[in-house]
Scaffold this active site. Structure first.
Site, short mmCIF file in Angstrom:
data_model
loop_
_atom_site.label_atom_id
_atom_site.label_comp_id
_atom_site.label_asym_id
_atom_site.label_seq_id
_atom_site.Cartn_x
_atom_site.Cartn_y
_atom_site.Cartn_z
N ASN A 105 -34.50 -33.40 32.31
CA ASN A 105 -35.60 -34.17 32.89
C ASN A 105 -35.16 -34.98 34.10
O ASN A 105 -34.03 -35.47 34.16
CB ASN A 105 -36.21 -35.10 31.85
N HIS A 122 -30.74 -31.69 36.18
CA HIS A 122 -31.65 -31.33 37.28
C HIS A 122 -31.96 -32.50 38.20
O HIS A 122 -33.00 -32.52 38.85
CB HIS A 122 -32.94 -30.71 36.71
N ASN A 222 -39.64 -29.12 18.38
CA ASN A 222 -40.59 -28.62 19.38
C ASN A 222 -41.96 -28.48 18.74
O ASN A 222 -42.06 -28.24 17.54
CB ASN A 222 -40.10 -27.23 19.89
#
Ligand code: BJW
Ligand code: ZN
Length: 257
Positions: A105, A122, A222
Site C-alpha cells: 500500500n 510500492h 481476505n
C-alpha cells in the site's frame, strides 16, 4: 465466513510464532474508506485505466491527468483513519516477538496505527520526487474537488523537471532496500499473515510463496476465499477489520490461560 475450527487450529501457531511477517494489500485499508484496485465495482482499476494512470508512459502522455488523480488520492487519504485491522497488527510486537509489516500500500495507515517496522514495496503517496533527477520534494496536499481534475505537476527546484508521485508504477523496479528487507523477512519468518491482497502483482506476490517455501505457515485474511496448499496454509474469509482482531485477540485470551 471463517470458522471457529480454524481459529482453534491456528491459535497455537500464532501464539508460538517468533518471527511474524504481515504482508498487506489494499484490502487492509478498505474499511478505512480507501478504494482497492481490483474489486469489481468499487476498485480503482474498475473505473480508471492503469495504463494511463500508473505507468511512466501514461504520466509523460498527460502529466496533469496523472498528477491531479494522485493529488485527489492524497487528499482522500488525509481524511481517512486506520481501522481495527491496522490496530490489531500493532498489538503483535507487545507479545514479545519480531514483527515485520511488508505492505504494497501507498498509504500511511500502518504507521498512523502505530506499527514501527513498515516496508513499502510500492512507495508512498506522501513522497514526491522529480521524474528527471529523482530529487525529493515537499508538496502540500491541494484541495481537489473532482477525482478526474487535471492539475499540472509542480517543477523540480533543482532541475526544472516535472515532479511525480513517489509510488512504483507498472514496469518500474521496486525500491531495492524495501525488496531486500521483504526477502529477508520472508526467509526468517515462521508465520505470514497475508491480508487483503489479490496476489496478482509481481514481484510482490512472490513474498508469501517464498515464506511458505522457507517453512512458514501462511494465513490469508481476505473477503474472498483464497485457494490453499495442502500443508501449512489457511484461508480465513471475512473483512480484515473483523478477522484480525478475532484471530489475535483469541490469542491473547489463550495466552492468559
Ligand atoms: C479485502 C477487503 C477487506 C477487499 N478485508 N480483504 C505483463 C506485462 C507487463 C508487466 C508485467 C506482466 N507480467 C508481470 C508484469 C510485471 C508487473 C505485474 O505484476 N503486472 C501484473 C498486473 C500482470 N509488475 C510490475 O511492473 C512491477 N515492477 C516490475 O516487475 O519491475 C520489473 C520489470 C520492469 C520492466 C518490465 C517488466 C518488469 C511494479 C508493480 C507496481 C504496482 N503498482 C501499483 C500502483 C501503485 C501506485 C498507486 O497506488 O497508484 O500497486 S498497481 C496496484 O496493485 C498497487 C497495489 O499495491 C498492487 C496490488 O494490489 P492489491 O493490494 O493486491 O489490491 P487488489 O485490489 O488487487 O486486491 C484487494 C484484495 O483485498 C482483494 O483480494 C479483495 O478480495 C480483498 N479485500 N476488502 C480483507 N475489508
Ligand atoms: Zn529534478
Amino acid at each position: 465466513m471463517h470458522s471457529y475450527q480454524s481459529f482453534v487450529e491456528l491459535n497455537p501457531i500464532v501464539k508460538s510464532a517468533q518471527h511474524i511477517l504481515v504482508f498487506t494489500g489494499a484490502g487492509v485499508s478498505a474499511e478505512s474508506g480507501i478504494a482497492t484496485f481490483r474489486d469489481a465495482l468499487t476498485g480503482l482499476w474498475a473505473n480508471n485505466d492503469p495504463e494511463q494512470l500508473a505507468t511512466p508512459e501514461g504520466f509523460l502522455d498527460d502529466p496533469a491527468r496523472v498528477w491531479g488523480w494522485y493529488q485527489w488520492r492524497r487528499q482522500q487519504l488525509a481524511g481517512c483513519l486506520p481501522n481495527a485491522a491496522h490496530r490489531a497488527i500493532t498489538k503483535l510486537p507487545a507479545q514479545g516477538r519480531q514483527v515485520t509489516v511488508v505492505t504494497q500500500n501507498v498509504d500511511d495507515l500502518h504507521e498512523r496505527a502505530g506499527s514501527r517496522e513498515v516496508v513499502h514495496l510500492h512507495g508512498s503517496l506522501l513522497a514526491t520526487r522529480c521524474f528527471d533527477c529523482a530529487a525529493l520534494a515537499q508538496v502540500p496536499v491541494s484541495a481537489v474537488p473532482l477525482a478526474g481534475e487535471a492539475i499540472s505537476p509542480p517543477a523540480c527546484e533543482h532541475c526544472g523537471g516535472m515532479l511525480r508521485p513517489g509510488v512504483v508504477w507498472f514496469g518500474e523496479m521496486l525500491p531495492q532496500d524495501a525488496w531486500s528487507a521483504a526477502l529477508a523477512a520472508a526467509e526468517r519468518c515462521d508465520l505470514v499473515l497475508v491480508v487483503g491482497t489479490s496476489g496478482l502483482v509481481y514481484p510482490a506476490a512472490q513474498i508469501p510463496q517464498l515464506a511458505w517455501e522457507s517453512g512458514a505457515t501462511v494465513v490469508h485474511v481476505n473477503t474472498e476465499p483464497v485457494p490453499v496448499a495442502a500443508e501449512r496454509e489457511f484461508s480465513l474469509v471475512g473483512p480484515a477489520g473483523q478477522v484480525l482482531p478475532a484471530l489475535l485477540e483469541s490469542e491473547e485470551s489463550m495466552g492468559s490461560e
